[in-house]
Design a protein around this motif. Structure first.
Motif, PDB file in Angstrom:
ATOM      1  N   HIS A   1      46.962  71.526  97.619  1.00  0.00           N
ATOM      2  CA  HIS A   1      46.829  71.218  99.045  1.00  0.00           C
ATOM      3  C   HIS A   1      47.127  72.505  99.837  1.00  0.00           C
ATOM      4  CE1 HIS A   1      48.314  69.575 102.917  1.00  0.00           C
ATOM      5  NE2 HIS A   1      47.497  68.581 102.660  1.00  0.00           N
TER       6      HIS A   1
ATOM      7  N   ALA B   1      51.757  61.673  99.057  1.00  0.00           N
ATOM      8  CA  ALA B   1      52.079  63.085  99.288  1.00  0.00           C
ATOM      9  C   ALA B   1      51.899  63.452 100.754  1.00  0.00           C
ATOM     10  CB  ALA B   1      51.220  63.977  98.409  1.00  0.00           C
ATOM     11  N   ALA B   2      51.039  62.720 101.460  1.00  0.00           N
ATOM     12  CA  ALA B   2      50.821  63.011 102.880  1.00  0.00           C
ATOM     13  C   ALA B   2      51.907  62.353 103.730  1.00  0.00           C
ATOM     14  CB  ALA B   2      49.446  62.523 103.307  1.00  0.00           C
TER      15      ALA B   2
ATOM     16  N   ALA C   1      49.223  73.049 101.918  1.00  0.00           N
ATOM     17  CA  ALA C   1      50.670  73.273 102.030  1.00  0.00           C
ATOM     18  C   ALA C   1      51.181  74.178 100.917  1.00  0.00           C
ATOM     19  CB  ALA C   1      51.413  71.927 101.975  1.00  0.00           C
TER      20      ALA C   1
ATOM     21  N   ASN D   1      47.292  63.967  94.569  1.00  0.00           N
ATOM     22  CA  ASN D   1      46.982  62.712  95.280  1.00  0.00           C
ATOM     23  C   ASN D   1      45.513  62.644  95.665  1.00  0.00           C
ATOM     24  OD1 ASN D   1      47.129  64.609  97.367  1.00  0.00           O
ATOM     25  ND2 ASN D   1      47.871  63.117  98.860  1.00  0.00           N
TER      26      ASN D   1
ATOM     27  N   GLY E   1      59.660  68.439 104.925  1.00  0.00           N
ATOM     28  CA  GLY E   1      58.412  68.148 104.232  1.00  0.00           C
ATOM     29  C   GLY E   1      58.106  69.271 103.269  1.00  0.00           C
ATOM     30  N   SER E   2      56.981  69.131 102.553  1.00  0.00           N
ATOM     31  CA  SER E   2      56.697  70.136 101.528  1.00  0.00           C
ATOM     32  C   SER E   2      56.216  71.450 102.132  1.00  0.00           C
ATOM     33  CB  SER E   2      55.702  69.600 100.510  1.00  0.00           C
ATOM     34  OG  SER E   2      54.531  69.184 101.140  1.00  0.00           O
ATOM     35  N   THR E   3      55.490  71.416 103.243  1.00  0.00           N
ATOM     36  CA  THR E   3      55.030  72.676 103.837  1.00  0.00           C
ATOM     37  C   THR E   3      56.232  73.530 104.240  1.00  0.00           C
ATOM     38  OG1 THR E   3      53.188  71.410 104.762  1.00  0.00           O
ATOM     39  CG2 THR E   3      53.450  73.660 105.545  1.00  0.00           C
TER      40      THR E   3
HETATM   41  C1  LIG Z   1      48.996  66.646  98.642  1.00  0.00           C
HETATM   42  C2  LIG Z   1      49.744  67.058  99.852  1.00  0.00           C
HETATM   43  N1  LIG Z   1      50.659  68.018  99.731  1.00  0.00           N
HETATM   44  C3  LIG Z   1      51.355  68.426 100.802  1.00  0.00           C
HETATM   45  C4  LIG Z   1      51.133  67.906 102.065  1.00  0.00           C
HETATM   46  C5  LIG Z   1      51.938  68.420 103.214  1.00  0.00           C
HETATM   47  O1  LIG Z   1      53.079  67.698 103.252  1.00  0.00           O
HETATM   48  P1  LIG Z   1      54.179  67.844 104.386  1.00  0.00           P
HETATM   49  O2  LIG Z   1      53.665  67.072 105.555  1.00  0.00           O
HETATM   50  O3  LIG Z   1      55.374  67.230 103.744  1.00  0.00           O
HETATM   51  O4  LIG Z   1      54.361  69.278 104.695  1.00  0.00           O
HETATM   52  C6  LIG Z   1      50.211  66.897 102.245  1.00  0.00           C
HETATM   53  C7  LIG Z   1      49.984  66.333 103.584  1.00  0.00           C
HETATM   54  O5  LIG Z   1      49.013  65.658 103.841  1.00  0.00           O
HETATM   55  C8  LIG Z   1      49.487  66.459 101.110  1.00  0.00           C
HETATM   56  O6  LIG Z   1      48.567  65.491 101.219  1.00  0.00           O
END
Ligand SMILES: Cc1ncc(COP(=O)(O)O)c(C=O)c1O
Length: 210
Positions: free
Chosen positions: A142, A49-50, A144, A194, A112-114
């Motif tokens: 998380h 996920a990271a 994010a 995760n 990315g997810s954020t």
């Molecule tokens: C569980 C989890 N979700 C979301 C994120 C953020 O993801 P992204 O870098 O795609 O924004 C992370 C980043 O470490 C994460 O570990």
């Protein structure tokens, strides 16, 4: 694009059917895993996920695209642009089929997810966040999936509701469903954590949200 891409439906079936799950076959798709970890044993990587590792099929497709086909899409009439456009549209259609979405236009790619959560927060949620409205998350999210909602709520009078997690890392699903009501704008939660390894019952929570 000439590179053969994996069949996503087949990959999804193989990777989610535990009776046919062949861990060595999956590992072979990831060149990075062909190295030993610091303890000398085969490297295990659980931080997807990271930063998700890329399978050989993705590495090969990127290499082929940048060395042969890279060009502007949906604009040029030259051959590179047309090949790039075909590859781009084909990828979108494959993702649509994989997600079972109605149209490829529903699938929005972000870095990315954020960024993805911020986009949903500012486009979908913000206009709906009025006094009395609420957003439901879990305590195992998380940052994010927390901070974008906190930011978008500022000054709206809406409420952030957070479902509890017990000392074993298990979500209080009934409690979470109890937080959802007719004023809920978004229910946003991790499927597989995760950090904890917890697998949340996504279908049950989504059904309650709908
Ligand atoms: C569980 C989890 N979700 C979301 C994120 C953020 O993801 P992204 O870098 O795609 O924004 C992370 C980043 O470490 C994460 O570990």
């Amino acid at each position: 694009m000439a590179t053969s891409l994996p069949n996503l439906e087949e990959a999804h079936r193989v990777h989610t059917d535990t009776t046919t799950y062949d861990i060595d076959a999956v590992r072979r798709d990831f060149p990075l895993l062909a190295q030993a970890g610091p303890d000398g044993r085969p490297l295990a990587y659980l931080d997807n996920a990271a930063s998700a590792q890329k399978p050989r099929q993705v590495l090969d497709a990127l290499q082929a695209f940048y060395t042969r086909d890279y060009a502007n899409i949906h604009r040029g009439v030259h051959s590179l642009s047309q090949r790039a456009t075909d590859a781009y549209d084909d990828a979108r259609e494959r993702v649509r089929a994989f997600l079972n979405a109605r149209e490829a236009a529903e699938c929005v790619f972000t870095r990315g997810s954020t960024e993805g959560v911020n986009l949903v927060a500012s486009s979908y949620a913000r206009p709906r966040l009025k006094p009395g409205a609420n957003i439901v998350l879990t305590r195992m999210e998380h940052h994010a999936n927390i901070v974008p909602w906190q930011l978008v709520m500022v000054g709206t009078g809406a409420e952030l509701r957070v479902a509890d997690v017990d000392s074993r890392g298990v979500l209080d699903v009934e409690g979470m469903i109890g937080l959802i009501d007719e004023n809920t704008v978004i229910v946003s939660f991790v499927h597989v954590s995760n950090a904890l390894g917890t697998i949340n019952p996504a279908k049950q929570i989504i059904a309650a949200a709908h």
